[in-house]
Design a protein around this motif. Structure first.
Motif, PDB file in Angstrom:
ATOM      1  N   GLY A   1      41.557  14.717  74.310  1.00 52.28           N
ATOM      2  CA  GLY A   1      41.530  13.277  74.549  1.00 52.28           C
ATOM      3  C   GLY A   1      42.884  12.630  74.359  1.00 52.28           C
ATOM      4  N   CYS A   2      43.649  13.082  73.369  1.00 48.39           N
ATOM      5  CA  CYS A   2      44.984  12.538  73.125  1.00 48.39           C
ATOM      6  C   CYS A   2      45.937  12.867  74.271  1.00 48.39           C
ATOM      7  N   VAL A   3      45.816  14.048  74.834  1.00 43.92           N
ATOM      8  CA  VAL A   3      46.667  14.430  75.963  1.00 43.92           C
ATOM      9  C   VAL A   3      46.417  13.504  77.150  1.00 43.92           C
ATOM     10  N   LEU A   4      45.164  13.217  77.437  1.00 46.87           N
ATOM     11  CA  LEU A   4      44.847  12.324  78.547  1.00 46.87           C
ATOM     12  C   LEU A   4      45.297  10.892  78.264  1.00 46.87           C
ATOM     13  N   VAL A   5      45.308  10.499  77.002  1.00 46.18           N
ATOM     14  CA  VAL A   5      45.813   9.173  76.642  1.00 46.18           C
ATOM     15  C   VAL A   5      47.307   9.064  76.924  1.00 46.18           C
ATOM     16  N   ALA A   6      48.037  10.139  76.675  1.00 43.48           N
ATOM     17  CA  ALA A   6      49.496  10.109  76.804  1.00 43.48           C
ATOM     18  C   ALA A   6      49.973  10.149  78.248  1.00 43.48           C
ATOM     19  N   ILE A   7      49.135  10.586  79.175  1.00 46.65           N
ATOM     20  CA  ILE A   7      49.586  10.758  80.564  1.00 46.65           C
ATOM     21  C   ILE A   7      50.045   9.448  81.201  1.00 46.65           C
ATOM     22  N   PRO A   8      49.264   8.349  81.177  1.00 47.21           N
ATOM     23  CA  PRO A   8      49.739   7.118  81.831  1.00 47.21           C
ATOM     24  C   PRO A   8      51.029   6.566  81.237  1.00 47.21           C
TER      25      PRO A   8
ATOM     26  N   LEU B   1      53.784  18.994  71.331  1.00 44.38           N
ATOM     27  CA  LEU B   1      53.549  20.286  71.974  1.00 44.38           C
ATOM     28  C   LEU B   1      52.385  21.019  71.318  1.00 44.38           C
ATOM     29  N   TRP B   2      52.273  20.920  70.003  1.00 47.96           N
ATOM     30  CA  TRP B   2      51.157  21.555  69.290  1.00 47.96           C
ATOM     31  C   TRP B   2      49.827  20.942  69.726  1.00 47.96           C
ATOM     32  N   THR B   3      49.785  19.614  69.867  1.00 49.86           N
ATOM     33  CA  THR B   3      48.565  18.953  70.322  1.00 49.86           C
ATOM     34  C   THR B   3      48.219  19.371  71.742  1.00 49.86           C
ATOM     35  N   LEU B   4      49.219  19.465  72.606  1.00 49.96           N
ATOM     36  CA  LEU B   4      48.977  19.873  73.988  1.00 49.96           C
ATOM     37  C   LEU B   4      48.407  21.283  74.063  1.00 49.96           C
ATOM     38  N   LEU B   5      49.005  22.214  73.334  1.00 56.79           N
ATOM     39  CA  LEU B   5      48.519  23.590  73.349  1.00 56.79           C
ATOM     40  C   LEU B   5      47.148  23.709  72.687  1.00 56.79           C
TER      41      LEU B   5
ATOM     42  N   SER C   1      45.814  27.663  63.865  1.00 55.70           N
ATOM     43  CA  SER C   1      45.867  28.938  64.576  1.00 55.70           C
ATOM     44  C   SER C   1      47.029  29.748  64.019  1.00 55.70           C
ATOM     45  N   ASP C   2      46.878  31.057  64.010  1.00 55.01           N
ATOM     46  CA  ASP C   2      47.949  31.912  63.525  1.00 55.01           C
ATOM     47  C   ASP C   2      49.029  32.134  64.578  1.00 55.01           C
ATOM     48  N   THR C   3      48.809  31.636  65.783  1.00 55.42           N
ATOM     49  CA  THR C   3      49.814  31.735  66.846  1.00 55.42           C
ATOM     50  C   THR C   3      50.074  30.359  67.417  1.00 55.42           C
ATOM     51  N   PHE C   4      51.311  30.103  67.781  1.00 54.84           N
ATOM     52  CA  PHE C   4      51.662  28.794  68.340  1.00 54.84           C
ATOM     53  C   PHE C   4      51.080  28.638  69.745  1.00 54.84           C
ATOM     54  N   ILE C   5      51.188  29.684  70.560  1.00 50.64           N
ATOM     55  CA  ILE C   5      50.629  29.675  71.906  1.00 50.64           C
ATOM     56  C   ILE C   5      49.247  30.307  71.863  1.00 50.64           C
ATOM     57  N   PRO C   6      48.227  29.640  72.394  1.00 54.64           N
ATOM     58  CA  PRO C   6      46.858  30.194  72.325  1.00 54.64           C
ATOM     59  C   PRO C   6      46.756  31.561  73.002  1.00 54.64           C
ATOM     60  N   ARG C   7      45.978  32.448  72.381  1.00 45.11           N
ATOM     61  CA  ARG C   7      45.732  33.752  72.997  1.00 45.11           C
ATOM     62  C   ARG C   7      44.791  33.627  74.195  1.00 45.11           C
ATOM     63  N   HIS C   8      43.832  32.700  74.077  1.00 47.90           N
ATOM     64  CA  HIS C   8      42.870  32.481  75.149  1.00 47.90           C
ATOM     65  C   HIS C   8      42.885  30.994  75.519  1.00 47.90           C
ATOM     66  N   TRP C   9      42.901  30.742  76.804  1.00 51.26           N
ATOM     67  CA  TRP C   9      43.015  29.377  77.295  1.00 51.26           C
ATOM     68  C   TRP C   9      41.673  28.929  77.877  1.00 51.26           C
ATOM     69  N   THR C  10      41.385  27.625  77.744  1.00 50.45           N
ATOM     70  CA  THR C  10      40.139  27.078  78.282  1.00 50.45           C
ATOM     71  C   THR C  10      40.334  25.607  78.628  1.00 50.45           C
ATOM     72  N   LEU C  11      39.544  25.147  79.591  1.00 51.66           N
ATOM     73  CA  LEU C  11      39.524  23.731  79.971  1.00 51.66           C
ATOM     74  C   LEU C  11      38.214  23.058  79.542  1.00 51.66           C
TER      75      LEU C  11
ATOM     76  N   SER D   1      32.652  16.631  60.942  1.00 52.01           N
ATOM     77  CA  SER D   1      33.136  16.800  62.309  1.00 52.01           C
ATOM     78  C   SER D   1      34.207  17.881  62.372  1.00 52.01           C
ATOM     79  N   THR D   2      34.125  18.713  63.393  1.00 49.56           N
ATOM     80  CA  THR D   2      35.133  19.769  63.599  1.00 49.56           C
ATOM     81  C   THR D   2      35.650  19.753  65.037  1.00 49.56           C
ATOM     82  N   GLU D   3      35.567  18.591  65.679  1.00 49.48           N
ATOM     83  CA  GLU D   3      35.942  18.485  67.084  1.00 49.48           C
ATOM     84  C   GLU D   3      37.438  18.208  67.240  1.00 49.48           C
ATOM     85  N   PHE D   4      38.269  18.979  66.583  1.00 46.93           N
ATOM     86  CA  PHE D   4      39.702  18.688  66.606  1.00 46.93           C
ATOM     87  C   PHE D   4      40.345  19.056  67.942  1.00 46.93           C
ATOM     88  N   THR D   5      39.904  20.131  68.561  1.00 50.77           N
ATOM     89  CA  THR D   5      40.462  20.479  69.865  1.00 50.77           C
ATOM     90  C   THR D   5      39.989  19.506  70.939  1.00 50.77           C
ATOM     91  N   LEU D   6      38.778  18.983  70.811  1.00 47.51           N
ATOM     92  CA  LEU D   6      38.303  17.943  71.718  1.00 47.51           C
ATOM     93  C   LEU D   6      39.122  16.670  71.540  1.00 47.51           C
TER      94      LEU D   6
END
Length: 277
Positions: free
Chosen positions: A247-254, A25-29, A40-50, A238-243
Motif C-alpha cells: 500500500g505504501c508503494v502505491l501511495v508513493a507513485i503519484p 528500497l526495503w519497503t519496495l522489496l 528477512s535474512d536477505t535484502f532481496i526476496p528469494r521468492h517474489w509475489t504480487l 496484526s501481521t499484515e506488514f507486507t500488505l
C-alpha cells in the motif's frame, strides 16, 4: 586540502543518500516478499509475489480492505485542497506584494510567527470548531485545514512577485486593466515556477497527512490512505506488514511522478521566490 574537502563532501552525500534510499528500497522489496513479515535474512526476496497488491483491491473472507475507496478519497481531498490552497496563497501573496495598506507589516509578522509553529498545535481548537460546525467526519473539514494551513508558500510567492517589474502592471493600468485582470493575464503567466511549487507542496502535504485525517475522519469509507494503512497494522495481533508495504508503494507513485515531471519548475520556483522577500 581542496581534494580532501571534496572527497569528504562526496562521502557525506553518499551516506545521506544511502540513509534516505535504504528504507524506501526495503519497503519496495518487502511488498514483493512472500509472507507477512518485514523481517528477512536477505535484502532481496528469494521468492517474489504480487499477491499483496492483489489483496489491496479484492475482498477476502477474513478481512475487507476498501483500498480503492481510500485512494479515491485521498486523491479528491488532495486535488481540491491543491486548487483552493494555491489560489488562496497566490492571491494573498499578490495583495501583500503590490498593495500598501495599514497593518500590512503587522499582518506579515503575525503570519510569519504563526507559520513557525507546527500545525498540529491547533488540533484541539480545530476539533472543537469542527464539532460546533458539524463538520467532523467530513472530508470538507480536511480540505479547509489543508487549503488554509500553508503559510510558507505565501511568503515564497510574495518574494517571487516582488521580482516582477511593476512597469508591466503600470502599462496594463493605463490600458484600463483591473487588478484581477492584471493578476490573471500578467502575473500568473510569469509565475509558472512558483505556481508549480505551491501546487505541488500543497498536494503532497494533503496526500501524506495523517494527524488531521485521523482526528477528523471516523468512518472507514471516508478514510484517506494514511489512516487506512495505519489501521491495517494498528491491531495488536496484526501481521499484515507486507500488505502495508504494498500500500505504501502505491501511495508513493503519484508523488514520485509529480516530482519527477515538475522538478525543474520546482527548483526554479523555490530559488526565485527565496531571493527576495
Amino acid at each position: 586540502m581542496k581534494r580532501s574537502k571534496l572527497a569528504l563532501s562526496y562521502v557525506l552525500l553518499i551516506l545521506i543518500g544511502c540513509a534516505a534510499l535504504y528504507p524506501a528500497l526495503w519497503t519496495l522489496l518487502s511488498s514483493f516478499r512472500v509472507g507477512n513479515s518485514l523481517f528477512s535474512d536477505t535484502f532481496i526476496p528469494r521468492h517474489w509475489t504480487l499477491d499483496h497488491y492483489r489483496d489491496l483491491f479484492r475482498d477476502r473472507a477474513d478481512r475487507s480492505i476498501p483500498y480503492a475507496t481510500w485512494y479515491w478519497n485521498t486523491l479528491k481531498v488532495a486535488t481540491i485542497s491543491m486548487v483552493l490552497g494555491t489560489l488562496i496563497q497566490l492571491l494573498t501573496a499578490y495583495a501583500f506584494s503590490r498593495f500598501r495598506f495599514k497593518g500590512r507589516k503587522t499582518m506579515l509578522t503575525v503570519v510569519l510567527i504563526l507559520g513557525m509553529f507546527p500545525g498540529f498545535l491547533a488540533i484541539t481548537a480545530l476539533f472543537v470548531i469542527f464539532n460546533m460546525l458539524n463538520l467532523l467526519d467530513t472530508q470538507w473539514a480536511l480540505i479547509i485545514v489543508y487549503s488554509a494551513g500553508a503559510a510558507l508558500g505565501m511568503f515564497v510567492a510574495k518574494g517571487f512577485f516582488d521580482t516582477i517589474p511593476r512597469s508591466l502592471e503600470e502599462a496594463a493600468v493605463i490600458d484600463g486593466a483591473s487588478h484581477m485582470k492584471i493578476f490573471t493575464s500578467i502575473i500568473l503567466p510569469l509565475s509558472r515556477p512558483i505556481v508549480t511549487y505551491i501546487s505541488l507542496t500543497t498536494f503532497a502535504g494533503a496526500w501524506v497527512d495523517f494527524i488531521f485525517a485521523r482526528m477528523i475522519l471516523r468512518t472507514p469509507e471516508k478514510w484517506t490512505l494514511a489512516v487506512g494503512l495505519w489501521n491495517i497494522i494498528d491491531a495488536y495481533n496484526s501481521t499484515e506488514f507486507t500488505l502495508f508495504a504494498a500500500g505504501c508503494v502505491l501511495v508513493a507513485i503519484p508523488i514520485t511522478i509529480l516530482f519527477m515531471y515538475t522538478q525543474r519548475f520546482l527548483v526554479d520556483g523555490l530559488t526565485a521566490g527565496a531571493s527576495k522577500g
